[in-house]
Design an enzyme around this catalytic site. Structure first.
Site, short mmCIF file in Angstrom:
data_model
loop_
_atom_site.label_atom_id
_atom_site.label_comp_id
_atom_site.label_asym_id
_atom_site.label_seq_id
_atom_site.Cartn_x
_atom_site.Cartn_y
_atom_site.Cartn_z
CG ASN A 64 -2.00 -35.36 -23.36
OD1 ASN A 64 -1.31 -35.33 -22.34
ND2 ASN A 64 -2.77 -34.36 -23.74
NE ARG A 109 0.33 -31.62 -23.48
CZ ARG A 109 -0.43 -31.26 -22.45
NH1 ARG A 109 -1.28 -32.11 -21.95
NH2 ARG A 109 -0.33 -30.07 -21.94
CG HIS A 120 -1.41 -24.45 -22.65
ND1 HIS A 120 -1.87 -23.50 -21.79
CD2 HIS A 120 -1.98 -25.61 -22.27
CE1 HIS A 120 -2.69 -24.05 -20.91
NE2 HIS A 120 -2.76 -25.34 -21.18
NE ARG A 131 -3.64 -25.77 -13.22
CZ ARG A 131 -3.33 -26.01 -14.47
NH1 ARG A 131 -2.60 -25.15 -15.17
NH2 ARG A 131 -3.73 -27.12 -15.05
CD GLU A 151 -2.82 -28.82 -27.19
OE1 GLU A 151 -4.04 -29.00 -27.04
OE2 GLU A 151 -2.05 -28.60 -26.24
#
Ligand code: ADP
Length: 399
Positions: free
Chosen positions: A10, A91, A180, A241, A385
């Site tokens: 990832n 990923r 996601h 964010r 994941e």
């Protein structure tokens, strides 16, 4: 019998998370993180056999140096490990509309990922660097790409279109994509198992709450709406964010308040959210610690965070019609009983009754239902994941 091991990579712009996963049972054999790329203190840490190790990488190391360390200094030093590898699974954050599922990487796929780079300028180029370095390190192993956006490709146009001239979609690919996806897919499937229902008859709202956060309406096992948009800036309040925002704020700050465009974007991405509201930290643990001491900014940050999340949950009752469960995951969703309680108890119209004991128990990777017997169901599912990436890779390789 040898295991089916997948090296899961990832790659971020300045770091690389990696894991060696047994695709059959999800067992994590090695996990680690290389970070501070292109800096003098580039370093790597990893866990194998319950033992944690760490070391510095050569100064200014980046993806390829980190991958060579992982291969030469970790994997090859463990007897018989490399022989059990069946694939390297990557990923990839943005797959645009081209990638609706995981794929084996060939020249066309690599070009496709490159073509989506304008939609994820920090992430896709890093994934490409990782793919190229892994191809060089393992020339005979298949490499696969698993996209964060793929699960959301089932969204209907009414959910993915912005109400702006349609040529921006047709000619410039401006639409909502969502992120996601691998996590939303995994936890929705696990939730169906807990509910003892077939996934294709299961409606859940999945809230992935980490440093980034997004929420998805999953109807009959498919994503039909999600809170992130063209980029991961839209939607929920996140660590740094801002989430949803009136776009005129940008114009206001640039043309009237002397900000530069890049300064505003940097502020919205890196100095907003929990950090901006609390004035303390992007880390929820720290914010909650100060909330408990009555810190005004921390109270405001938690209130805005929970209010926005609850509003999204309520809004997703529109496309779902029936909600079988709300599912919390990610660092915050899996660990903060406080946030779960605050959000669910504000959804009075749905009648959620949190079971305080069950809610406290569901932390640190412990999954389970957190509501009372006579309440609509909410649950915690620890996401995984890496296992989805390993499983998809194993399936693609065997096909
Ligand atoms: P990322 O999106 O970077 O993978 P994580 O999923 O690890 O992030 O989530 C990080 C967030 O989870 C941080 O805000 C952190 O404070 C929060 N978190 C982790 N443990 C707890 C806890 N016990 N209570 C509250 N928040 C927690």
């Amino acid at each position: 019998m040898s295991n089916k091991l997948v090296l899961v990579l990832n790659c971020g712009s300045s770091s690389l998370k990696f894991a060696v996963i047994n695709a059959t049972d999800g067992n994590e054999i090695i996990s680690g993180l290389a970070e501070c790329f292109n800096l003098p203190d580039a370093r790597i840490k990893w866990k194998f056999d319950g033992k944690k190790e760490s070391t510095n990488l050569p100064e200014n190391s980046a993806h390829s140096a980190a991958i060579s360390f992982i291969v030469e200094d970790i994997i090859k030093k463990i007897d018989g490990l490399e022989a059990q590898f069946i694939a390297v699974g990557h990923r990839v954050v943005h797959g645009g509309e081209k990638f609706t599922k995981s794929v084996i990487i060939d020249k066309d796929v690599l070009e496709g990922i490159e073509a989506c780079a304008s939609l994820a300028p920090l992430h896709n180029p890093a994934a490409i660097m990782g793919i190229k370095a892994a191809q060089a390190a393992f020339p005979s192993l298949p490499q696969t790409a698993v996209f964060d956006t793929a699960f959301h490709q089932t969204m209907p146009a009414k959910a993915f279109m912005y109400a702006i001239p349609t040529n921006l979609y047709k000619e410039k690919a401006v639409r909502r994509y969502g992120m996601h996806g691998t996590s939303h897919l995994y936890v929705s499937r696990e939730a169906a198992k807990v509910l003892n229902q077939p996934i294709n008859e299961t409606n859940v709202i999945t809230a992935h709450l980490g440093n980034g956060g997004s929420i998805t309406a999953v109807k009959n096992g498919e994503s039909i709406d999600t809170s992130m948009g063209l980029t991961p800036l839209e939607g929920l309040v996140m660590g740094t964010r801002c989430g949803d925002l009136d776009p005129s704020i940008i114009e206001h700050l640039v043309s009237r308040e002397g900000y530069t465009l890049s300064g505003v974007m940097d502020m919205l991405q890196k100095q907003s959210g929990l950090l901006g509201l609390s004035g303390i930290s992007s880390d929820l643990r720290e914010v909650i610690g100060n909330y408990e001491k009555g810190h005004e900014g921390a109270i405001l940050a938690v209130d805005v965070f929970c209010y926005r999340l609850a509003k999204y949950i309520a809004a997703y009752s529109v496309p779902l019609g029936r909600i079988d469960a709300i599912v919390f995951t990610g660092g915050i969703g899996e660990n903060s009983a406080f946030i779960r309680e605050k959000v669910l108890s504000s959804l009075t119209i749905f009648g959620y009754k949190v079971d305080a004991d069950k809610n406290q128990v569901a932390t640190l990777g412990e999954s389970g239902i957190i509501t009372e017997e006579n309440s609509p169901i909410a649950m915690v599912i620890a996401t995984n994941e890496e296992w989805v990436i390993a499983q998809d890779s194993a399936e693609l390789v065997s096909a």
